[in-house]
Every structure is written in C-alpha cells, then in structure tokens.
Design an enzyme around this catalytic site. Structure first.
Site, PDB file in Angstrom:
ATOM      1  N   LYS A  97     -27.525  17.895  18.304  1.00 43.55           N
ATOM      2  CA  LYS A  97     -28.448  18.945  17.869  1.00 43.55           C
ATOM      3  C   LYS A  97     -28.017  20.341  18.311  1.00 43.55           C
ATOM      4  CE  LYS A  97     -32.702  16.429  17.040  1.00 43.55           C
ATOM      5  NZ  LYS A  97     -32.361  15.022  17.350  1.00 43.55           N
ATOM      6  N   GLU A 119     -40.039  23.581  15.278  1.00 42.10           N
ATOM      7  CA  GLU A 119     -41.009  22.506  15.414  1.00 42.10           C
ATOM      8  C   GLU A 119     -40.238  21.303  15.933  1.00 42.10           C
ATOM      9  OE1 GLU A 119     -38.800  20.714  12.806  1.00 42.10           O
ATOM     10  OE2 GLU A 119     -39.572  22.637  12.135  1.00 42.10           O
ATOM     11  N   SER A 392     -24.471   9.659  18.065  1.00 39.34           N
ATOM     12  CA  SER A 392     -25.166  10.946  17.986  1.00 39.34           C
ATOM     13  C   SER A 392     -25.738  11.453  19.305  1.00 39.34           C
ATOM     14  CB  SER A 392     -26.282  10.872  16.939  1.00 39.34           C
ATOM     15  OG  SER A 392     -27.190   9.836  17.250  1.00 39.34           O
TER      16      SER A 392
HETATM   17  C1  LIG Z   1     -32.608  13.942  16.516  1.00 36.23           C
HETATM   18  C2  LIG Z   1     -31.627  12.875  16.658  1.00 36.23           C
HETATM   19  C3  LIG Z   1     -31.212  12.092  15.565  1.00 36.23           C
HETATM   20  C4  LIG Z   1     -31.821  12.223  14.195  1.00 36.23           C
HETATM   21  O1  LIG Z   1     -31.637  13.466  13.608  1.00 36.23           O
HETATM   22  P1  LIG Z   1     -30.615  13.660  12.379  1.00 36.23           P
HETATM   23  O2  LIG Z   1     -30.974  15.000  11.847  1.00 36.23           O
HETATM   24  O3  LIG Z   1     -30.881  12.565  11.414  1.00 36.23           O
HETATM   25  O4  LIG Z   1     -29.253  13.593  12.938  1.00 36.23           O
HETATM   26  C5  LIG Z   1     -30.236  11.142  15.764  1.00 36.23           C
HETATM   27  N1  LIG Z   1     -29.681  10.931  16.984  1.00 36.23           N
HETATM   28  C6  LIG Z   1     -30.050  11.652  18.054  1.00 36.23           C
HETATM   29  C7  LIG Z   1     -29.406  11.365  19.366  1.00 36.23           C
HETATM   30  C8  LIG Z   1     -31.030  12.643  17.940  1.00 36.23           C
HETATM   31  O5  LIG Z   1     -31.386  13.347  19.026  1.00 36.23           O
END
Ligand SMILES: *Cc1c(COP(=O)(O)O)cnc(C)c1O
Length: 413
Positions: A97, A119, A392
């Site tokens: 993010k 948000e 992610s």
């Molecule tokens: C917020 C988040 C997501 C989901 O958000 P996307 O916009 O779909 O990437 C996925 N993995 C992690 C670790 C997150 O913090």
C-alpha cells in the site's frame, strides 16, 4: 495512461459516477498527474523515496519448499513447479500500500493541497496514508466506520501516533462503505484544499489508472528479476484481490505487453464462509454489475441495488466492490478469478510459515492457498513452470485473528 481502452473506461467499466462538484477536482487531479509523470524531477523524487524510504526494489524469492508442496498437492512431480514470491511484505509498513500513498501524497504536495483524506476499513490504507503524510508534513484525516474503529484498535493507534486524525463514521452499517461515502462527502466540501487519497484501483477516474501506475512498479521489478534469474517470463502470475491494487500492480506490465499474452493471470478473491453463503467477498465470482465508490464495476448488491456487507477473515479483502479494470479483465477472459475460503486461507498461512519461515498477511494467504488449483490448470512443461506470486504483505497485523481461529477450531497446526 496505458489503459486498455479510452481514458477512464475499461470496456463498459469505470467512469465517474460522482457529484458534479467533484468532476473539476478529478480533472485537476488527472491533469496534475499527467504533468507530474512527464516531469523528470518528480519521477526522480518518487524513485528516490521508493528506494531509500520504502526499501525498493523488494526481493524476488524462489520458494523451493513451498514449490514442492504446491507440486505435490497439485499432483505434479517435485521440481516441476517453481514458485517465486515478490516480497512486498518487506516494504516499509509491511505491504504494497505504501507504493501508492507515497506517490499520491507527493502529488498532493505538488498540487499545493495541505490536507489529505482517506477512508479505511481495516486501517491498513489509513496507516499507509498517515505514514506518507508524516513524511511530507501534510495534515491527514482518516474516515473509518465506528465498528471498524473498535475492531482495529492497533491501527487506529498507529494512525494517531503518525499524527493523523481518525473520524469514526456512525452512519449505516458503520463499516468501510459508510466511510467511503463520508470521505467523498468531505471531499466535495473541502475540495480546494484537500486531496482524497484512494487506496486501491477503485473509485472514479483517474484513480483506477493512477493507483495502477503507482503500483505497477511491483510487476516491472518482478519481471526483470525473474528474467535475470531464469531468462524467461513467468507462466502464471497470481495475486489476491480486494480492491485489486497489488494484483493490478503485478499484472500491469503483462497486460500492457502484447508479447506477454501467454502469461496467465490469476486473481484470488475471498470466499469467506463459502461463495454459496451470504458471507463472502467474492465480487467477481458472485457479484453483478453496479455502481460503487464512483465507478461501474462488479459489486455485491441485492435486487434493489443496495450494497451488501462483504465478509472475509482478512480485513483487506473485505470489500463489496472491485477495481473496474479487473471486471474488464474478467469479462474479456484475459485474467481468471478464483475464490478461497477463510479456512483454506488459514491453512495456507500455516503452511507458508512452516515451509518458508514467512508469516504472510491473511490477504496474501488466499493467493498461496489457490496455487495448487492454479497449477492444475497450467499445461505441464518439461523444464518446469514458473509461477510468480505477489506476497502482498506481512502477517503481524493478523496474529490476533489467527490466534482466535486456532482457539475456535482447536487447530494444532
Ligand atoms: C489491503 C491489502 C490487500 C488488498 O488490497 P488490494 O488493493 O486488492 O491489493 C492485499 N494484501 C494486503 C497485505 C493488504 O494490506
């Protein structure tokens, strides 16, 4: 911007379903971004921060023990699958993010906007926005459903420690969609001084394209790193999908390059308690076309078009919509979307911990859980298959959830 169709539209999806007063602000943002991305000094500053502050490039890691585990579960021989993890969990704040918020807050500063709003549901995007605002000394205010404020106390504290003000939203179901409405309302009122930092490839144009481009660094790096390691492109790319930003970030380079049409793309949504229950977040598997958050896309809604509550054990996938480009990639068949239940995600969380020593975010665990099913769909290849996975984020934020799950289910592993 390199979108597959006209600016702001991905086939029939996207657009701007917003109050008239916001159209000028969206135009201003689009023009500022066009200007900034043509400005070498801006791009240099962004690159510098991504490397010295965020910690990019993040590593690409060949997960050998996980690979064998996946091969075995998919009924393939050991050594025929190579799983490569793109380690966004090692970025500052522990997830992808930050790539987006650093870029947008840098843009807000360039536009002379002293105040940034966001948000947040689980609080992860709120924390990433508060982090970027602290870095640039901009005022940060985050809208969060009252219920989420109570559920996500550690992230509320993090935001406050970073100097942000958190506004609990008492309207409606007091969760993410109510916070989204409140943020849009605030933006209408304070548009001259305020930048609205959207957290995924969702929202009205230009956000889906802007966030895509800021996150596309994930796929560009991974593609080059994999090529350096193997001399080839991946056979498949896999990412979890909430709003869809880490997925779009790792897909973008392959979507844009016609020479990469053989690279299969897989998004993994949250099936919660099961896609045949009412408790899931599988927007692309079970939703229908509607309008949410200022754009047309697949959404979870009832017959009257009322947005439904999404459910997932991972707060970051608990979103009743999805970015419009994913809806386009789904309908065009360029990407395929699967759904993984809470319990399968928890099992994958444990297995990644045991095979590789990595505690991943529960969002990410959905992508890991889908790997055997995905591999089973790929044609066998004598030299072995390369599967690129967006890791992610890291799992520290989810430890309490995992502990509760283990206690509830009596899980020993
Ligand atoms: C917020 C988040 C997501 C989901 O958000 P996307 O916009 O779909 O990437 C996925 N993995 C992690 C670790 C997150 O913090």
């Amino acid at each position: 911007m390199s979108s597959p169709t006209t600016a702001g539209w991905f086939g029939p999806f996207g657009g701007r379903y917003v109050a008239e007063t916001l159209v000028a602000a969206l135009d201003e943002l689009e023009a500022a971004w066009r200007d900034a991305r043509a400005d070498g000094a801006f791009l240099h500053e962004l690159d510098r921060l991504l490397s010295t502050y965020v910690g990019r490039p993040t590593p690409l890691y060949h997960a050998e023990r996980l690979s064998d585990d996946v091969a075995r579960t998919a009924g393939r021989r050991a050594g025929t699958i190579r799983v490569w993890l793109k380690r966004e969990d090692l970025a500052h704040t522990g997830a992808h993010k930050i790539n987006n918020t650093i870029g947008q807050v840098l843009l807000a500063r360039r536009m002379g906007k002293p105040r940034v709003i966001a948000e947040t549901g689980a609080g992860q995007h709120g924390v990433a926005t508060a982090t970027a605002c602290a870095l640039f000394g901009l005022r940060c205010e985050v809208f969060m459903g009252e219920l989420d404020v109570a559920r996500q106390a550690p992230n509320v504290l993090r935001m406050e420690l970073l100097g942000a003000q958190v506004h609990p939203v008492r309207a409606g179901s007091r969760t993410l969609k109510d916070a989204m409405n409140e943020a849009l309302r605030d933006w209408v009122t304070h548009v001259r001084t305020t930048h609205y930092c959207v957290g995924s490839v969702a929202g009205p144009h230009p956000y889906p394209s802007l966030v895509r481009e800021l996150q596309s660094v994930i796929g560009r790096e991974a593609r080059a790193q994999l090529f350096a390691a193997t001399g080839r492109s991946p056979d498949a790319v896999v990412a979890c999908v909430g709003g869809g930003s880490n997925a779009m970030g790792i897909f973008a380079t392959f979507v844009d390059d016609p020479g990469s049409s053989a690279v299969r793309l897989f998004g993994v949504e949250a099936a919660g308690h099961g896609i045949d229950t009412n408790e899931h977040a599988a927007t692309l598997s079970r939703g229908s076309v509607g309008v949410l958050h200022g754009a047309k896309s697949y959404v979870l809604q009832d017959e009257d078009g009322q947005i439904l509550e999404a459910h997932s054990i991972s707060a970051g996938l608990d979103y009743p919509g999805v970015g419009p480009e994913h809806s386009f990639l789904r309908d065009s068949g360029r990407a395929r979307y699967l759904a993984v239940t809470d319990s399968d995600a928890l099992a994958a969380f444990s297995s990644l911990a045991r095979t590789e020593g990595i505690l991943c975010a529960l969002e990410t665990a959905h992508a890991i859980a889908a790997l055997p099913r995905i591999v089973a769909e790929l044609p066998e290849r004598h030299e072995g298959l390369d599967v690129l996975v967006s890791l992610s984020g890291r799992g520290d934020k989810d430890l309490a959830t995992v502990r509760d799950w283990r206690e509830r289910t009596g899980a020993a592993s």
